[in-house]
Design a protein around this motif. Structure first.
Motif, mmCIF file in Angstrom:
data_model
loop_
_atom_site.group_PDB
_atom_site.id
_atom_site.type_symbol
_atom_site.label_atom_id
_atom_site.label_comp_id
_atom_site.label_asym_id
_atom_site.label_seq_id
_atom_site.Cartn_x
_atom_site.Cartn_y
_atom_site.Cartn_z
ATOM 1 N N THR A 142 58.713 37.519 90.080
ATOM 2 C CA THR A 142 59.829 37.386 89.377
ATOM 3 C C THR A 142 59.338 36.715 88.236
ATOM 4 O O THR A 142 59.689 35.555 87.552
ATOM 5 C CB THR A 142 60.880 35.989 89.927
ATOM 6 O OG1 THR A 142 59.975 34.981 90.327
ATOM 7 C CG2 THR A 142 61.645 36.963 91.190
ATOM 8 N N ARG A 164 60.004 35.731 95.625
ATOM 9 C CA ARG A 164 59.133 34.639 95.028
ATOM 10 C C ARG A 164 58.407 33.714 95.867
ATOM 11 O O ARG A 164 59.365 33.633 97.196
ATOM 12 C CB ARG A 164 59.610 34.267 93.579
ATOM 13 C CG ARG A 164 60.600 33.287 94.003
ATOM 14 C CD ARG A 164 61.385 32.574 92.861
ATOM 15 N NE ARG A 164 60.130 31.867 91.970
ATOM 16 C CZ ARG A 164 60.687 30.961 91.129
ATOM 17 N NH1 ARG A 164 61.953 30.280 91.175
ATOM 18 N NH2 ARG A 164 59.524 30.553 90.187
ATOM 19 N N ARG A 165 57.328 33.266 95.593
ATOM 20 C CA ARG A 165 56.711 32.441 96.738
ATOM 21 C C ARG A 165 57.626 31.209 97.114
ATOM 22 O O ARG A 165 57.917 31.047 98.398
ATOM 23 C CB ARG A 165 55.364 31.789 96.207
ATOM 24 C CG ARG A 165 54.308 32.783 96.307
ATOM 25 C CD ARG A 165 53.128 32.352 95.799
ATOM 26 N NE ARG A 165 53.190 32.268 94.187
ATOM 27 C CZ ARG A 165 52.003 32.477 93.658
ATOM 28 N NH1 ARG A 165 50.879 32.634 94.105
ATOM 29 N NH2 ARG A 165 52.018 32.625 92.479
ATOM 30 N N ALA A 224 53.159 47.541 88.988
ATOM 31 C CA ALA A 224 52.219 46.317 88.984
ATOM 32 C C ALA A 224 50.622 46.765 88.969
ATOM 33 O O ALA A 224 50.013 47.043 87.808
ATOM 34 C CB ALA A 224 52.651 45.504 90.188
HETATM 35 P P1 NAD Z 1 53.258 37.049 85.138
HETATM 36 O O1 NAD Z 1 52.265 35.945 85.285
HETATM 37 O O2 NAD Z 1 54.492 36.896 84.181
HETATM 38 O O3 NAD Z 1 54.277 36.993 86.418
HETATM 39 C C1 NAD Z 1 53.505 37.382 87.576
HETATM 40 C C2 NAD Z 1 54.528 36.708 88.761
HETATM 41 O O4 NAD Z 1 53.867 37.038 90.049
HETATM 42 C C3 NAD Z 1 54.519 35.234 88.703
HETATM 43 O O5 NAD Z 1 55.936 34.641 88.604
HETATM 44 C C4 NAD Z 1 53.642 34.737 90.003
HETATM 45 O O6 NAD Z 1 54.165 33.427 90.366
HETATM 46 C C5 NAD Z 1 54.219 35.934 90.866
HETATM 47 N N1 NAD Z 1 53.352 35.934 91.977
HETATM 48 C C6 NAD Z 1 51.870 35.895 92.101
HETATM 49 N N2 NAD Z 1 51.498 36.068 93.235
HETATM 50 C C7 NAD Z 1 52.509 36.299 94.132
HETATM 51 C C8 NAD Z 1 52.847 36.497 95.448
HETATM 52 N N3 NAD Z 1 51.695 36.483 96.289
HETATM 53 N N4 NAD Z 1 53.893 36.432 95.758
HETATM 54 C C9 NAD Z 1 54.901 36.535 95.071
HETATM 55 N N5 NAD Z 1 54.995 36.306 93.721
HETATM 56 C C10 NAD Z 1 53.838 36.121 93.324
HETATM 57 O O7 NAD Z 1 52.859 38.288 84.821
HETATM 58 P P2 NAD Z 1 53.613 39.571 84.378
HETATM 59 O O8 NAD Z 1 53.480 39.797 82.846
HETATM 60 O O9 NAD Z 1 55.055 39.843 85.034
HETATM 61 O O10 NAD Z 1 52.916 40.762 84.905
HETATM 62 C C11 NAD Z 1 52.662 40.933 86.271
HETATM 63 C C12 NAD Z 1 51.584 41.994 86.788
HETATM 64 O O11 NAD Z 1 51.871 43.331 86.330
HETATM 65 C C13 NAD Z 1 50.356 41.862 86.007
HETATM 66 O O12 NAD Z 1 49.421 41.100 86.481
HETATM 67 C C14 NAD Z 1 49.662 43.270 85.807
HETATM 68 O O13 NAD Z 1 48.906 43.523 86.902
HETATM 69 C C15 NAD Z 1 51.052 44.103 85.872
HETATM 70 N N6 NAD Z 1 51.663 44.866 84.663
HETATM 71 C C16 NAD Z 1 51.513 46.205 84.636
HETATM 72 C C17 NAD Z 1 51.752 46.920 83.590
HETATM 73 C C18 NAD Z 1 51.830 48.243 83.427
HETATM 74 O O14 NAD Z 1 51.395 48.841 82.346
HETATM 75 N N7 NAD Z 1 52.127 48.911 84.452
HETATM 76 C C19 NAD Z 1 52.062 46.025 82.378
HETATM 77 C C20 NAD Z 1 51.954 44.571 82.263
HETATM 78 C C21 NAD Z 1 51.822 43.937 83.563
#
Ligand code: NAD
Length: 307
Positions: A142, A164-165, A224
Motif C-alpha cells: 500500500t 500491508r504489514r 512490482a
Molecule cells: P513505496 O516505497 O512507495 O511502497 C512500497 C510499499 O510496500 C511500502 O508501503 C512498504 O511498506 C510496503 N512493503 C514493503 N515490504 C513489504 C512486505 N513484506 N509486505 C507488505 N508490504 C511491504 O514504493 P512504490 O513506488 O509503491 O514502488 C513499489 C515497487 O514497485 C518498487 O519497489 C518497484 O520494485 C516496483 N515498481 C515497478 C514499476 C514498473 O514499471 N512496473 C514502477 C515503479 C515501481
C-alpha cells in the motif's frame, strides 16, 4: 559533501532521453551533464537507471526507478554513498496501467486486438464480458503504487482491499488486512495486484500456495518486480486453469525470453516493464533531484533516501 558536478548517466535512456533531464536541471547552481561510464569519476553525484561499480566513488546516487533492488546497499553503506530513489511519482501512471489491464479483461478488448491481427470478426461468448463495479481487487503493498492503483480502480467502482504489514487502515482502501492474512485476503478477490518492492521478505511471496488460494475466475496482476512471483508456479496455475488470467509487466528474466509460454497464452497480457512510462517521467524524477540538491545546500536530510 560539496556538490559541484552532477552526471545524468546514459543508462536513463531506457526511460527518457538523458539530455531532456540535463536540460530540465540546467538552472541548478551546479554543473549538470550527460555522462557515460568514462565520466563517472568526474562527478560528485549521478542520476541513473543502472548500477556501476564506479558509483561507489561518488557521494550521492539517485535512482530514476522506485525499485532499488539492483543496487548493493551494503557496499553503498560501507563507502558512505547516499542512495535516493524515485518513489512517490508512479501512482497515477501505474494506477492507469492496472485499470487498463482490468478493463481489457472485463470488456474482452485484448481478444478484439488479437482477432484484428487475424482479420477475424469474432464476438465473445455471451457470458465472457463483465463490468468492474461489484468486483474486488486485492492490492498487496500500500505504498505509492498501491495507493495509485486503489484510487484509480476505486474511480471505476471496484471495491479495493489492501494487504500491508501493520494492517492499519489506508485512505482509498475499503478494507485492509495484515500480511499474516494474505491468503484469506487474496481468496476473496477477482483481481490480485502486486505492488510490493522486491526484498528478502517478498521474494517468491506469490508461490503455488498463493495461486491455489486465489479464485479460479481471478486475474493476477504484477507491476512490482518479477521475482516477487515464482514464475513457474504461475505458469502451472495458468495452464491448469486454476486462474482466469494474468497481466504481467515484470518478469524473473527481462526481456521475457522468447520461449516463455506466457507469450502465447490468450488470457495473459505481457507488457515490457513500462507500467510507469509517461512523457513527464524526466520532469517527475527531475523534481526529486532538484529538491535534494536544495536540501543538501540547506543542510537538510535527503528526500527518498534509501541508504
Ligand atoms: P513505496 O516505497 O512507495 O511502497 C512500497 C510499499 O510496500 C511500502 O508501503 C512498504 O511498506 C510496503 N512493503 C514493503 N515490504 C513489504 C512486505 N513484506 N509486505 C507488505 N508490504 C511491504 O514504493 P512504490 O513506488 O509503491 O514502488 C513499489 C515497487 O514497485 C518498487 O519497489 C518497484 O520494485 C516496483 N515498481 C515497478 C514499476 C514498473 O514499471 N512496473 C514502477 C515503479 C515501481
Amino acid at each position: 559533501f560539496e556538490l559541484e558536478q552532477l552526471g545524468v548517466h546514459e543508462s536513463v535512456d531506457a526511460v527518457f532521453p538523458p539530455a531532456e533531464l540535463a536540460a530540465y536541471l540546467a538552472d541548478l547552481p551546479i554543473d549538470v551533464a550527460v555522462i557515460d561510464d568514462d565520466d563517472i569519476a568526474d562527478c560528485d553525484a549521478v542520476v541513473t537507471m543502472e548500477h556501476r561499480e564506479a558509483f561507489l566513488e561518488v557521494d550521492w546516487v539517485h535512482s530514476i526507478q522506485a525499485g532499488v533492488d539492483r543496487f548493493p546497499f551494503d557496499a553503498f553503506e560501507d563507502r558512505g554513498v547516499v542512495l535516493t530513489n524515485s518513489t512517490g511519482i508512479h501512482d497515477r501512471t501505474v494506477g492507469e496501467t492496472v485499470a487498463g489491464y482490468l478493463l481489457l479483461f472485463a470488456r474482452r478488448l485484448h481478444d478484439h486486438v488479437a482477432n484484428q491481427q487475424e482479420r477475424r470478426w469474432d464476438r465473445p461468448a455471451w457470458d465472457e464480458a463483465f463490468t468492474l463495479p461489484g468486483s474486488t481487487a486485492c492490492v498487496v503493498g500500500t505504498g505509492t503504487l498501491g495507493r495509485g492503483v486503489a484510487e484509480t480502480l476505486g474511480g471505476l467502482g471496484v471495491r479495493v482491499t489492501g494487504v500491508r504489514r501493520s494492517g492499519e487502515p489506508v485512505p482509498g482502501f475499503d478494507e485492509i488486512h495484515a500480511n499474516d492474512r494474505l491468503l484469506e485476503a487474496i481468496a476473496d478477490a477477482e483481481f490480485v495486484v502486486v505492488t510490493v518492492p522486491l526484498t528478502d521478505e517478498t521474494r517468491h511471496l506469490f508461490d503455488a500456495e498463493a495461486f491455489a488460494a486465489m479464485r479460479e475466475d481471478a486475474y493476477f496482476v504484477n507491476v512490482a518486480r518479477g521475482a516477487v512471483v515464482d514464475e513457474p508456479a504461475l505458469i502451472d496455475a495458468l495452464e491448469a486453469d486454476a486462474l482466469a488470467g494474468a497481466a504481467l509487466d515484470v518478469f524473473e528474466e527481462e526481456p521475457l525470453p522468447a520461449d516463455s509460454p506466457l507469450w502465447g497464452m490468450d488470457e495473459v497480457i505481457v507488457s515490457p516493464h513500462c507500467a510507469a512510462y509517461t512523457r513527464d517521467y524526466f520532469r517527475d524524477t527531475g523534481d526529486i533531484v532538484r529538491e535534494n540538491v536544495d536540501r543538501l545546500a540547506d543542510g537538510e536530510p535527503f528526500h527518498n533516501r534509501v541508504v
